[in-house]
Structures are given as structure tokens and as C-alpha cells.
Scaffold this active site. Sequence first.
Site, PDB file in Angstrom:
ATOM      1  N   HIS A   1      -2.481  -0.268  -8.184  1.00  0.00           N
ATOM      2  CA  HIS A   1      -1.938  -1.008  -7.051  1.00  0.00           C
ATOM      3  C   HIS A   1      -0.979  -0.136  -6.256  1.00  0.00           C
ATOM      4  O   HIS A   1      -0.566   0.938  -6.715  1.00  0.00           O
ATOM      5  CB  HIS A   1      -1.255  -2.285  -7.548  1.00  0.00           C
ATOM      6  CG  HIS A   1      -2.195  -3.194  -8.289  1.00  0.00           C
ATOM      7  ND1 HIS A   1      -2.279  -3.218  -9.667  1.00  0.00           N
ATOM      8  CD2 HIS A   1      -3.102  -4.098  -7.837  1.00  0.00           C
ATOM      9  CE1 HIS A   1      -3.191  -4.104 -10.038  1.00  0.00           C
ATOM     10  NE2 HIS A   1      -3.712  -4.644  -8.953  1.00  0.00           N
TER      11      HIS A   1
ATOM     12  N   ASP B   1       1.468   1.946 -13.364  1.00  0.00           N
ATOM     13  CA  ASP B   1       0.353   1.303 -12.661  1.00  0.00           C
ATOM     14  C   ASP B   1      -0.086   2.230 -11.528  1.00  0.00           C
ATOM     15  O   ASP B   1       0.584   2.315 -10.490  1.00  0.00           O
ATOM     16  CB  ASP B   1       0.795  -0.057 -12.109  1.00  0.00           C
ATOM     17  CG  ASP B   1      -0.329  -0.789 -11.368  1.00  0.00           C
ATOM     18  OD1 ASP B   1      -1.378  -0.173 -11.109  1.00  0.00           O
ATOM     19  OD2 ASP B   1      -0.135  -1.979 -11.038  1.00  0.00           O
TER      20      ASP B   1
ATOM     21  N   SER C   1      -7.442  -8.058  -7.081  1.00  0.00           N
ATOM     22  CA  SER C   1      -6.000  -7.903  -6.870  1.00  0.00           C
ATOM     23  C   SER C   1      -5.681  -6.836  -5.824  1.00  0.00           C
ATOM     24  O   SER C   1      -4.598  -6.869  -5.233  1.00  0.00           O
ATOM     25  CB  SER C   1      -5.305  -7.560  -8.183  1.00  0.00           C
ATOM     26  OG  SER C   1      -5.839  -6.376  -8.749  1.00  0.00           O
TER      27      SER C   1
END
Length: 502
Positions: A472, A469, A211
Amino acid sequence: MQHRRKPASAAAPPAAKQAPSRRPTAPLSLAGLVVALFLVATFLYNDDRGGGGGGSDLGGTVALAGQARARSPDLRVLHQRHEEDQVAEGGANQSAAAEEAKQQQEEAATKESHHHKQQQQQHQQVVRLPAGCELYQGRWTFDAAGEHSPLYRESECEFLTEQVTCMRNGRRDDSYQKWRWQPHGCDMPRFDASLLLERLRNKRLMFVGDSLNRNQWESMVCLVQSVVPRGQKTLQKFVNNGSLNVFTAHEYNATVEFYWAPFLVQSNSDDPQVHSVMDRVIAWRAIAKHAKNWKDVDYLVFNTYIWWLNTFEMKVLKGSGALRNNKGAAGWSKYALVDRPVAYREVLKTWAKWVDRHIDPNRTTVFFMGMSPNHITPWAWGNDGGIKCAMETQPIVNRTEPLNIGTDWRLHGVARGVLARYLHRVPVHFVDITGLSELRKDAHTSVHTLRQGKLLTPEQQADPKTYADCIHWCLPGLPDTWNHFIYAQIVSAPPSGSEDDH
């Protein structure tokens, strides 16, 4: 008494002195008519023959009549001449129009040729990097005016997903977009999306990995799409059984693609949409299923790191029979525990051997991305009261002591070693982003993102310890710099197929 006889003249009655009768003249009038008809016929005959001369008075009369007629233009002749003039004029106009069209075609061909030459020149343009320029050694500088950063605006890129649109998701400060990487002793080449697309004309650029590589792929899509007109660009998601996302710049016949393969080799986490597998198992020799999708790609960008961090030991599948027999989840149940760096080395060896055996270095350029760090230990950068990366608005600057935020530098060393030892035919560019990215604690999506496909609620955003998060990155943001490094390598190398390649 004898009568005397009168003379005959005296005996004539008075009527004898009346006007003489016209009967004797009738034959003369008929003769005149005949003569007149003859003259008219002669005149018409001579006129049909173009007029004539002759010694007689009649011939002269006819000649004079012909001359008089010549001085008075025949309407038929005038009409014919008018038609001839119109035809001539029309022909001249057609010739002029044809000449003008020909000239326009020649001008268009010249412009097209000039445009094509410009494209060729731009395609052949090589951006020279200064000798000894070490792109990955430098510092972060703040571009308050936004002259160089960001390279695009969040609102201007329609292809960004909600996972990375931090401003749209409620982040209030945009300073994370304005930090520019400044290498020591040289400058980053100016990012030119048109030049990059010219290099990508009729080519494929593919990101392969997890990702974070998808994060970088979104960044690259936004970087190049800004110069592609609306209607000339499309994005297809979850093609090829869901593993592939493809952005196409149609005018250039160029694609920027992302292929899901978090471990590069096969694993039980290969489902591109349902891959939240906690008990991860890899098949460290099985790469063909994924690799068949990497053939005929002109630029390949690989990464694998974040999926290795769940445990200190990796579960490695025993044998490959389970994969061949399609036993599903049960096929991943027999595994061995292997130390993380050892398993990482074996996977990269499998990958490197495939690259060296199957990639044509004259056609394809290969990159391997360094490790993208997490920021979950705020005390490591001096914020003892912090919660992971939440509320961070500045990079780590002016640090003199080593930074230890939990990056597994062993894997970084393994990657460098494998690239140096197992790649003989195909050079692979190691994009060393790890150290410079460790400084960017401010650039993560934090609580301004998704969780399980849904935007965080205000209550979840208020609980960063659970929901932040710190893996990312927001876009625009740090991955744009990673792609700037990719760009610098592409445009500083001779174009594939050029004379400089031979």
C-alpha cells in the site's frame, strides 16, 4: 279771599322730573334678541351650504362671514388632508420599497443566472490534451517548492485512515509527497477539483476492486473534498451489507464510492471486513451478485491484481451449485487448480462481457487500472543491504537496465488483450500505471501503518522484515498521480449529455 288756581304744570310734584321708567323699552330688547338669533341661524345655514350671497345687507354679512371662514382653514379639513398626504407618502414609500425589492430580485436572478451559466460553462469545459501526448511515458521530477505536489495536505483531509497517514504515524521525511510525474513531450493538465466536481455533479464515481483501489479511492476523496465546505460533505462506511463506502459532496449531489470485490467475480474473500483468507477460491463465471451494484454508475474504475499473487496456481470453483445453495465455506471446497494467467484471463473475460452487455457507453465511462507493484526485493534496484522498502526515501531514477522487482507482467498483457478483444460496444480506458509506479520504492507505507487494525508499536516498526507494508501507499502520494490520470481522461472528454456527444 279768592285763591288763584295754579297751572297744572306747577302742580306736578318734583318726582315727575325723575328719569323715565325702563318698562316701555322691554319689548324692544326682546325683539333684538329674536333678530340676533335669526341672524345666527341664517349664518349657520349659509355656512352649511357653503356660504351664500344675496342682495340684502344680511346676505352680504353672511357672505363676508363665509369668506372669513374660508380664509381660516377648517381643522377637520387639515387633518383629513394630512391623513391623505400620509397615505400618499406611505403609498409612495411602499411603491419605492416594492420597486427596490423587485430590483433586488432581478439582480439576484441575474446573478443566479450568471452563476448557473458559469457552472454550465465550467461543466462543459473540455481540457484539451496535446495531440500525441502519451501520459504514461515520462519521468519523475522533484518539486522542492511544493508548487504542484502534493495536491493536498495530510492534515487537511479528515477522511484519511490511519493505514495511509504515514507522517502522522511517525515517518520523518515527506519527500515522497513532492515527486511529480512529467510526461514526455507534454504536461499533465492542472488538477482542478472544482472542475472535476462539476463533471461529477448529479453523478456517481465508483472504484471497484481490492485494497489498492480503496487506497486510490481515499486519494480521490481527499482530492475533491478540499473545495467542498464543511458541513456539505459526508462519508458513510460499510453500507450495503458492508461492501460499499460512500463519500458525498452534497452541494454537487456527487458521490465518490468504493465497492469491495478483490477478484471482481465472486470469491470466498468477499467479506469486506473479514477477508484474510489464505486459501483463496474464485468462481470465475459468477459476477452478477457484485455487478448489480455497479449499474447506474457514471464513472467506474476497476482493478484486480494483488490478490492473485499468493500462489502460482489459482483455485477455481467447480460448478456454481455451491453458490446457489448457500453452503457457506463448505461450498468452496471443490475446486480445480488453474495457472494464474489463465484464470486471470477467464475472470476478465467474464467481467468484459458483463460490461459490454450492461453498460451504456453514452452515460458511463469505464476505466481499468494497471497493476500496482510491490517493492520487496531491494537488490533489484541496487540496495543489497536494504530490507524490503523500509527506509527508502528516493524513487528509482537514471536507470538504464530493465527493472525486475517481481511484477507479473503476464497479467498486464492479459488485461490489455482482453480489453482489445472482448469489448465491442463499450470503450474501456486502460490506466497504465505499472511501469511508472515500479520506480516509486519510496512511496509505500512501510512501517508507518496498521497491522490487523492497530498501529505498529515501536518494537514492530524496528522489525521491517516482518512488518513493513510494501504493497500500500502513503497519502498524499503516488495514488494521487493515478487519479490525476483519471482526471485528465474525464475533463478531456466531452461531458455526458452535451452536444459534443452526439
